[in-house]
Design an enzyme around this catalytic site. Structure first.
Site, PDB file in Angstrom:
ATOM      1  N   ASP A   1       8.476 -16.547  10.682  1.00 26.50           N
ATOM      2  CA  ASP A   1       9.807 -17.390  11.090  1.00 26.50           C
ATOM      3  C   ASP A   1      10.422 -16.429  12.383  1.00 26.50           C
ATOM      4  O   ASP A   1      11.496 -17.027  12.739  1.00 26.50           O
ATOM      5  CB  ASP A   1      10.778 -16.686   9.896  1.00 26.50           C
ATOM      6  CG  ASP A   1      10.362 -17.243   8.573  1.00 26.50           C
ATOM      7  OD1 ASP A   1      10.136 -16.570   7.654  1.00 26.50           O
ATOM      8  OD2 ASP A   1      10.312 -18.543   8.706  1.00 26.50           O
TER       9      ASP A   1
ATOM     10  N   HIS B   1      13.176 -15.090   2.536  1.00 27.70           N
ATOM     11  CA  HIS B   1      12.207 -15.977   2.230  1.00 27.70           C
ATOM     12  C   HIS B   1      12.169 -17.158   3.404  1.00 27.70           C
ATOM     13  O   HIS B   1      12.413 -16.734   4.666  1.00 27.70           O
ATOM     14  CB  HIS B   1      12.291 -16.516   0.928  1.00 27.70           C
ATOM     15  CG  HIS B   1      10.950 -17.210   0.625  1.00 27.70           C
ATOM     16  ND1 HIS B   1       9.739 -17.206   1.323  1.00 27.70           N
ATOM     17  CD2 HIS B   1      10.704 -17.976  -0.492  1.00 27.70           C
ATOM     18  CE1 HIS B   1       8.906 -18.038   0.813  1.00 27.70           C
ATOM     19  NE2 HIS B   1       9.200 -18.614  -0.209  1.00 27.70           N
TER      20      HIS B   1
ATOM     21  N   HIS C   1       6.915  -8.060   5.897  1.00 30.29           N
ATOM     22  CA  HIS C   1       6.373  -9.218   5.030  1.00 30.29           C
ATOM     23  C   HIS C   1       5.741  -8.384   3.841  1.00 30.29           C
ATOM     24  O   HIS C   1       5.215  -7.102   3.887  1.00 30.29           O
ATOM     25  CB  HIS C   1       5.127  -9.966   5.696  1.00 30.29           C
ATOM     26  CG  HIS C   1       4.685 -11.262   4.920  1.00 30.29           C
ATOM     27  ND1 HIS C   1       4.021 -11.176   3.740  1.00 30.29           N
ATOM     28  CD2 HIS C   1       5.286 -12.326   5.056  1.00 30.29           C
ATOM     29  CE1 HIS C   1       3.969 -12.415   3.597  1.00 30.29           C
ATOM     30  NE2 HIS C   1       4.515 -13.021   4.146  1.00 30.29           N
TER      31      HIS C   1
HETATM   32  C1  SDX Z   1       8.835 -15.607   4.223  1.00 29.94           C
HETATM   33  O1  SDX Z   1       5.676 -13.941   0.423  1.00 29.94           O
HETATM   34  C2  SDX Z   1       5.344 -14.819   1.460  1.00 29.94           C
HETATM   35  O2  SDX Z   1       4.319 -15.247   1.698  1.00 29.94           O
HETATM   36  C3  SDX Z   1       6.662 -15.515   2.308  1.00 29.94           C
HETATM   37  C4  SDX Z   1       6.304 -16.247   3.401  1.00 29.94           C
HETATM   38  C5  SDX Z   1       5.811 -17.486   3.099  1.00 29.94           C
HETATM   39  O3  SDX Z   1       4.991 -18.310   3.954  1.00 29.94           O
HETATM   40  O4  SDX Z   1       5.828 -18.149   1.926  1.00 29.94           O
HETATM   41  O5  SDX Z   1       5.399 -15.646   4.299  1.00 29.94           O
HETATM   42  C6  SDX Z   1       7.515 -16.663   4.284  1.00 29.94           C
HETATM   43  O6  SDX Z   1       9.570 -15.155   3.574  1.00 29.94           O
HETATM   44  C7  SDX Z   1       8.487 -14.466   5.424  1.00 29.94           C
HETATM   45  C8  SDX Z   1       9.229 -13.261   5.374  1.00 29.94           C
HETATM   46  C9  SDX Z   1      10.552 -13.743   5.892  1.00 29.94           C
HETATM   47  N1  SDX Z   1      11.758 -12.911   5.820  1.00 29.94           N
HETATM   48  C10 SDX Z   1      12.288 -12.203   6.690  1.00 29.94           C
HETATM   49  O7  SDX Z   1      11.842 -12.002   7.630  1.00 29.94           O
HETATM   50  C11 SDX Z   1      13.264 -11.142   6.350  1.00 29.94           C
HETATM   51  C12 SDX Z   1      13.442  -9.839   6.790  1.00 29.94           C
HETATM   52  N2  SDX Z   1      12.237  -9.138   6.205  1.00 29.94           N
HETATM   53  C13 SDX Z   1      12.482  -8.281   4.857  1.00 29.94           C
HETATM   54  O8  SDX Z   1      13.454  -8.811   4.259  1.00 29.94           O
HETATM   55  C14 SDX Z   1      11.129  -7.758   4.051  1.00 29.94           C
HETATM   56  O9  SDX Z   1      10.389  -7.553   4.982  1.00 29.94           O
HETATM   57  C15 SDX Z   1      10.403  -8.930   3.308  1.00 29.94           C
HETATM   58  C16 SDX Z   1      11.455  -9.573   2.366  1.00 29.94           C
HETATM   59  C17 SDX Z   1       9.841 -10.091   3.897  1.00 29.94           C
HETATM   60  C18 SDX Z   1       9.516  -8.333   2.628  1.00 29.94           C
HETATM   61  O10 SDX Z   1      10.055  -7.215   1.624  1.00 29.94           O
HETATM   62  P1  SDX Z   1       9.326  -6.264   0.780  1.00 29.94           P
HETATM   63  O11 SDX Z   1       8.115  -6.658   0.742  1.00 29.94           O
HETATM   64  O12 SDX Z   1      10.075  -6.165  -0.782  1.00 29.94           O
HETATM   65  O13 SDX Z   1       9.596  -4.932   1.686  1.00 29.94           O
HETATM   66  P2  SDX Z   1      10.487  -3.983   1.182  1.00 29.94           P
HETATM   67  O14 SDX Z   1      12.012  -4.814   1.449  1.00 29.94           O
HETATM   68  O15 SDX Z   1      10.650  -3.068   0.166  1.00 29.94           O
HETATM   69  O16 SDX Z   1      10.424  -3.207   2.548  1.00 29.94           O
HETATM   70  C19 SDX Z   1       9.737  -2.148   2.751  1.00 29.94           C
HETATM   71  C20 SDX Z   1      10.233  -0.993   3.614  1.00 29.94           C
HETATM   72  C21 SDX Z   1      12.066  -0.808   3.191  1.00 29.94           C
HETATM   73  O17 SDX Z   1      12.155   0.559   3.669  1.00 29.94           O
HETATM   74  P3  SDX Z   1      11.909   1.571   2.581  1.00 29.94           P
HETATM   75  O18 SDX Z   1      13.101   1.172   1.400  1.00 29.94           O
HETATM   76  O19 SDX Z   1      10.650   1.651   2.238  1.00 29.94           O
HETATM   77  O20 SDX Z   1      12.682   2.740   3.076  1.00 29.94           O
HETATM   78  O21 SDX Z   1      10.500  -1.606   4.972  1.00 29.94           O
HETATM   79  C22 SDX Z   1      11.893  -1.781   5.389  1.00 29.94           C
HETATM   80  C23 SDX Z   1      12.707  -1.885   4.169  1.00 29.94           C
HETATM   81  O22 SDX Z   1      13.959  -1.293   4.316  1.00 29.94           O
HETATM   82  N3  SDX Z   1      12.000  -3.069   5.801  1.00 29.94           N
HETATM   83  C24 SDX Z   1      12.744  -3.355   7.105  1.00 29.94           C
HETATM   84  C25 SDX Z   1      12.357  -4.832   7.149  1.00 29.94           C
HETATM   85  N4  SDX Z   1      11.529  -5.394   6.552  1.00 29.94           N
HETATM   86  C26 SDX Z   1      11.569  -4.240   5.501  1.00 29.94           C
HETATM   87  N5  SDX Z   1      13.524  -2.848   7.900  1.00 29.94           N
HETATM   88  C27 SDX Z   1      14.090  -3.270   8.808  1.00 29.94           C
HETATM   89  N6  SDX Z   1      13.989  -4.605   9.095  1.00 29.94           N
HETATM   90  C28 SDX Z   1      13.009  -5.466   8.352  1.00 29.94           C
HETATM   91  N7  SDX Z   1      13.036  -6.808   8.684  1.00 29.94           N
END
Ligand code: SDX
Length: 429
Positions: A365, A266, A307
């Site tokens: 971010d 996050h 996201h």
């Molecule tokens: C913020 O919610 C908000 O609005 C948050 C925010 C706000 O303003 O409040 O926008 C701020 O938190 C932005 C996000 C910051 N976090 C990151 O940058 C960390 C990296 N991102 C991931 O951890 C992830 O993308 C999340 C946590 C942001 C979202 O996760 P989800 O929605 O639960 O999606 P997921 O983990 O289920 O991913 C879907 C797929 C997965 O693969 P499969 O299991 O379907 O095979 O995409 C892959 C994930 O493995 N994936 C990634 C990835 N993000 C998702 N693979 C590689 N690198 C990534 N960054």
């Protein structure tokens, strides 16, 4: 207009369950599942991927089209036209302030920026290498020990003054956390400076000489705060709402939001992005890290990518990237290695089948840390900046919930543990 309905047929139930379907002013309809418990059923939605936890009028996100509106105004327009305090007023009150309201709000916030001198004792208890987010969690929660005159959450005036205090004091507390870390004296806020000028002054001035805040950096700081101001029912905002639903005081609720924001998935992602760019180290190692991000057996993820809602560009990331170029140009930083890596990483990822198929784009971010570093803010302070910017959003959602009927948040579960069994004495185990 007839009420839209959904009909749920469940094996084992004689009749389908009829559920109301509600329509918002825009965005997806919602199915009201509250009557399911009467049929002995719960919904199941770990991570709340498909759950609308509340009704709200504050922020709308269209993730498929990369749209973010605050009270109907596009984030791009607010970031380029409004000030952070105008955005705070808008989020809390629903309308942009007129000239008189703007001046009054700026005066109120400016005159709440000091913190009780007793708060300084808290900082003395932290070691110098304490993470600033650990400090911020603690001291914001502690504010409720100082402001007993505004803790009646059923009193609109109390709610407003608590909101003003939190918005006003977050930059002061944030700067104090930084000064404590570098062993410099705290700088008192100044009433002749704007919100973001004041923050940069408290961060970088010393008692030894006059300090002039670079107006370009102050404007960039204000824009960064706006880009973080609110984002619908994200993890930290949902935490604030859940804390508020038990009747906890506003300072405790915001402290719980700060704690939730800290996680690298996050708000902690901006710090994690810079650490990742440092780990990558050079453009020619990008492919290695992209391969790791795609490897299911490797926990590494590209920080700043992906996201829960945006399956297109995060509109905030676009503005942040433009601001990045402006700030680096203003500072005469030509060949920033981390920016070069970030831009090349973005190019490679956006052309890679894995990221295209999973709709992973840079989020808010991804570029913010590069600007913050260029402004002189250390990596450990990045999430503190995010928390400072997000404070009006947390408060607006808390105030919206407290202003109408609400119930304590209390989700249920799918239980898969042991069913009833009798105690076994230790000699018989
Ligand atoms: C913020 O919610 C908000 O609005 C948050 C925010 C706000 O303003 O409040 O926008 C701020 O938190 C932005 C996000 C910051 N976090 C990151 O940058 C960390 C990296 N991102 C991931 O951890 C992830 O993308 C999340 C946590 C942001 C979202 O996760 P989800 O929605 O639960 O999606 P997921 O983990 O289920 O991913 C879907 C797929 C997965 O693969 P499969 O299991 O379907 O095979 O995409 C892959 C994930 O493995 N994936 C990634 C990835 N993000 C998702 N693979 C590689 N690198 C990534 N960054």
């Amino acid at each position: 207009m007839t009420q839209k309905k959904a009909h749920l047929t469940v094996d084992g139930l004689d009749n389908p369950i009829e559920l109301d379907v509600f329509e918002g002013s825009t965005g997806p309809d919602v199915v009201d599942v509250r009557s399911l418990t009467a049929n002995g059923l719960f919904t199941y939605d770990p991570g709340f991927v498909s759950t609308a936890s509340c009704e709200s009028k504050i922020t709308y996100i269209d993730g498929a089209n990369g749209v973010l509106l605050h009270r109907g105004y596009p984030i791009e327009q607010l970031a380029n036209e409004a000030s952070f305090l105008e955005t705070c007023f808008l989020l809390m009150n629903g309308e942009l302030p007129n000239a008189e309201e703007k001046a009054e709000f700026e005066h109120i916030i400016t005159n709440h920026t000091m913190v009780n001198e007793g708060i300084m004792q808290f900082f003395k208890g932290f070691q110098h290498d304490a993470h600033p987010m650990a400090i911020l969690c603690s001291v914001v929660g502690a504010l409720s020990a100082f402001y007993h005159d505004s803790l009646d959450i059923s009193n609109e005036t109390h709610r407003k003054i608590s909101a003003h205090r939190l918005i006003a004091k977050m930059p002061t507390l944030a700067a104090m956390a930084y000064k404590h870390a570098i062993g410099q004296p705290f700088m008192y806020p100044r009433n002749d400076l704007s919100y973001s000028e004041n923050f940069l002054y408290m961060m970088f001035a010393t008692p030894c000489e006059d300090y002039k805040v670079n107006p370009v950096l102050a404007k960039a700081m204000d824009k960064i705060f706006i880009l973080h101001a609110d984002h619908e029912q994200n993890a930290s905002t949902s935490t604030v709402r859940l804390s508020g639903s038990s009747g906890a005081n506003p300072f405790a609720c915001i402290a719980s939001g700060i704690a939730a924001l800290w996680g690298p998935a996050h708000g902690g992602a901006n710090e994690a992005v810079l650490n990742m760019l440092n780990e990558i180290g050079s453009v020619d190692r990008i492919d290695e890290f992209v391969a790791r991000a795609k490897d299911k057996n490797d926990p590494f993820r590209l920080m700043g990518f992906g996201h829960r809602v945006y399956k297109n560009f995060d509109p905030r990331a676009k503005v942040m990237k433009e601001t990045c170029d402006q700030v680096l140009a203003e500072l005469g930083i030509e060949n920033d290695e981390q920016l070069a890596i970030a831009k090349r990483l973005e190019e490679i990822a956006l052309q890679d089948e894995y990221f295209i198929e999973k709709k992973l784009y840079p989020n808010v971010d991804f570029y913010s840390g590069i600007i913050l570093k260029a402004i002189g803010i250390p990596v450990e302070m990045f999430t503190v900046i995010f928390a400072t910017g997000r404070t009006p959003g947390w408060i607006a959602h808390w105030h919206e919930m407290m202003s109408g009927p609400y119930k304590i948040g209390r989700p249920r579960q799918l239980y898969t543990g042991e069913t009833k069994r009798d105690f076994v004495k230790v000699e018989d185990r």
